[in-house]
Scaffold this motif. Structure first.
Motif, PDB file in Angstrom:
ATOM      1  N   TRP A 114       0.720  -1.303   0.171  1.00 10.14           N
ATOM      2  CA  TRP A 114       0.056  -0.059   0.059  1.00 10.14           C
ATOM      3  C   TRP A 114       0.872   1.187  -0.029  1.00 10.14           C
ATOM      4  O   TRP A 114       0.414   2.318   0.046  1.00 10.14           O
ATOM      5  CB  TRP A 114      -1.038   0.036   1.187  1.00 10.14           C
ATOM      6  N   GLU A 115       2.164   1.231  -0.025  1.00  7.12           N
ATOM      7  CA  GLU A 115       3.106   2.292  -0.173  1.00  7.12           C
ATOM      8  C   GLU A 115       2.811   3.250   1.130  1.00  7.12           C
ATOM      9  O   GLU A 115       2.529   4.493   0.771  1.00  7.12           O
ATOM     10  CB  GLU A 115       2.952   3.044  -1.466  1.00  7.12           C
ATOM     11  N   LEU A 116       2.811   2.800   2.244  1.00  7.47           N
ATOM     12  CA  LEU A 116       2.514   3.711   3.336  1.00  7.47           C
ATOM     13  C   LEU A 116       3.669   4.330   3.974  1.00  7.47           C
ATOM     14  O   LEU A 116       4.766   3.887   3.577  1.00  7.47           O
ATOM     15  CB  LEU A 116       1.862   2.479   4.512  1.00  7.47           C
ATOM     16  N   PRO A 117       3.432   5.485   4.349  1.00  7.65           N
ATOM     17  CA  PRO A 117       4.542   6.458   4.780  1.00  7.65           C
ATOM     18  C   PRO A 117       5.144   6.043   6.207  1.00  7.65           C
ATOM     19  O   PRO A 117       4.794   6.639   7.218  1.00  7.65           O
ATOM     20  CB  PRO A 117       3.916   7.991   4.924  1.00  7.65           C
ATOM     21  N   LEU A 118       5.652   5.049   6.308  1.00  5.46           N
ATOM     22  CA  LEU A 118       5.996   4.186   7.427  1.00  5.46           C
ATOM     23  C   LEU A 118       7.695   3.956   7.539  1.00  5.46           C
ATOM     24  O   LEU A 118       8.237   3.511   6.543  1.00  5.46           O
ATOM     25  CB  LEU A 118       5.272   2.826   7.736  1.00  5.46           C
ATOM     26  N   ILE A 119       8.275   4.124   8.743  1.00  8.21           N
ATOM     27  CA  ILE A 119       9.438   4.009   8.855  1.00  8.21           C
ATOM     28  C   ILE A 119       9.694   2.785   9.951  1.00  8.21           C
ATOM     29  O   ILE A 119       9.104   3.128  11.053  1.00  8.21           O
ATOM     30  CB  ILE A 119      10.443   5.156   9.301  1.00  8.21           C
ATOM     31  N   LEU A 120      10.341   2.030   9.856  1.00  7.90           N
ATOM     32  CA  LEU A 120      10.498   0.749  10.850  1.00  7.90           C
ATOM     33  C   LEU A 120      12.072   0.943  11.137  1.00  7.90           C
ATOM     34  O   LEU A 120      12.994   0.704  10.234  1.00  7.90           O
ATOM     35  CB  LEU A 120      10.189  -0.597  10.235  1.00  7.90           C
ATOM     36  N   VAL A 121      12.178   0.937  12.461  1.00  9.41           N
ATOM     37  CA  VAL A 121      13.388   1.234  12.936  1.00  9.41           C
ATOM     38  C   VAL A 121      13.937   0.206  13.820  1.00  9.41           C
ATOM     39  O   VAL A 121      13.185  -0.230  14.845  1.00  9.41           O
ATOM     40  CB  VAL A 121      13.749   2.482  13.783  1.00  9.41           C
ATOM     41  N   ILE A 122      14.674  -0.903  13.542  1.00 12.56           N
ATOM     42  CA  ILE A 122      15.085  -2.054  14.373  1.00 12.56           C
ATOM     43  C   ILE A 122      16.225  -1.921  15.272  1.00 12.56           C
ATOM     44  O   ILE A 122      17.368  -1.862  14.418  1.00 12.56           O
ATOM     45  CB  ILE A 122      15.202  -3.267  13.716  1.00 12.56           C
ATOM     46  N   GLU A 123      15.934  -1.617  16.495  1.00  6.93           N
ATOM     47  CA  GLU A 123      17.408  -1.324  17.014  1.00  6.93           C
ATOM     48  C   GLU A 123      18.093  -2.842  17.531  1.00  6.93           C
ATOM     49  O   GLU A 123      17.668  -3.446  18.402  1.00  6.93           O
ATOM     50  CB  GLU A 123      16.992  -0.677  18.576  1.00  6.93           C
TER      51      GLU A 123
END
Length: 345
Positions: free
Chosen positions: A189-198
């Motif tokens: 869906w081309e969402l404006p999402l940033i996933l940050v994996i620490e």
């Protein structure tokens, strides 16, 4: 491990310039990282009061306590220039993200101490922080940040807003099904999402190498057609540079990004952790890469500030934290008659 040797002055200047950062930005980052470090060190001290011998159910702050000492560059680098309207969903280890997002330190400290002046009137505690004005939330449920942030990202896209949603999680949470499910739909869906994996090497006390079929999580992101990057999580400039591009891309409608900062936590998974799963030598090695000292040394090398200015920033950060703790300690506890108020509304 991708921790790089320190660049030359010429290369360092180029990295900063190409990231769009100014000397004042580095000083602001330094102060924010210090505020996070001092805040958690102070909370740690208060937490252990009345717990000798250690008993999680005793003392001023009861229950578990999860600190992020050592991971400050990830929070500050990612969130340095986000908007108040951008949504951030954190984890059971949320203090560094909250402070980096701009959550009021007084209300944050009061909530951790269970006081009525806290973010949730003392009912949430340190793992359930919510700030509507800063669009910040967290949860004690591991892996919950992915779909929650995706929901916010969907709302932004559906309403035509150019805001973004950012989900933080640890490398253990990225082994949950919510990670794959969120990656799939966010990409489709081309969402404006940033996933940050620490990525700090351990899921609780389990080395990630024992439970992962790939070396890094960013490799998984690529399989979902999501631009994914491995960055130096002990270098606030490296984190910021990648996060800035990811956020700009999301605002323009080009979809999600996954960022995996390699970082390290200098304290245990929780306070009281015996830390038998890692060696003293390992902790010492990572301590030599302390993100705050690295940034301080760079500021001095580049002549962006002298020791006197840095000392002033340290004092300002300490005062802000002490004021927050004083506010929290002075504040009253909630009236017991309020116990169910707002819970089922």
């Amino acid at each position: 491990m991708i921790i790089k040797p320190e660049p030359s002055l010429k290369d360092l200047s180029y990295l900063i310039e190409s990231s769009g950062l100014k000397p004042s930005d580095l000083l602001n980052m330094y102060r924010r990282m210090l505020t996070i470090r001092y805040f958690e060190e102070t909370i740690r001290k208060i937490y252990h009061e009345g717990k000798n011998p250690f008993n999680m159910a005793s003392g001023i702050i009861r229950g578990e306590m999860h600190l992020s000492i050592g991971q400050e560059a990830v929070a500050v680098g990612t969130l340095y220039k986000v908007r108040d309207e951008d949504v951030v969903v954190s984890t059971h280890r949320p203090h560094h993200h909250a402070i980096a997002k701009g959550v009021d330190a007084n209300k944050l400290a009061a909530e951790i101490l269970g006081k009525v002046t806290g973010l949730c009137r003392g009912k949430g505690g340190h793992m359930h922080l919510f700030d509507k004005t800063k669009k910040f939330a967290c949860s004690g449920i591991v892996g919950a940040s992915f779909p929650q942030a995706a929901g916010a990202a969907f709302a932004f896209k559906y309403s035509g807003k150019d805001n973004v949603a950012i989900a933080f999680a640890g490398e253990g949470a990225a082994n949950h099904g919510t990670f794959a499910e969120t990656l799939n739909i966010a990409s489709a869906w081309e969402l404006p999402l940033i996933l940050v994996i620490e990525d700090n090497k351990y899921a609780d006390s389990t080395p990630k190498s024992l439970v992962m079929s790939t070396t890094f999580h960013y490799q998984r992101g690529l399989t979902y057609n999501v631009p994914s990057y491995l960055v130096d999580g002990m270098d606030v400039i490296d984190v910021y540079s990648t996060a800035r591009k990811a956020i700009e891309r999301a605002r323009k409608g080009f979809g999600p990004t996954l960022i995996e900062p390699l970082t390290y936590r200098y304290v245990g998974h929780f306070e009281g952790d015996s830390e038998e799963y890692r060696t003293k030598e390992e902790v010492e090695m990572w301590s030599s890469l302390d993100p705050i000292r690295r940034l301080e040394n760079r500021i001095l090398r580049l002549n962006y500030a002298d020791n006197e200015i840095l000392a002033k920033l340290r004092e300002e950060a300490r005062k802000q934290v002490q004021d927050a703790m004083d506010f929290a300690l002075r504040s009253p506890y909630p009236d017991p008659n309020e116990a169910l108020t707002g819970v089922f509304a």
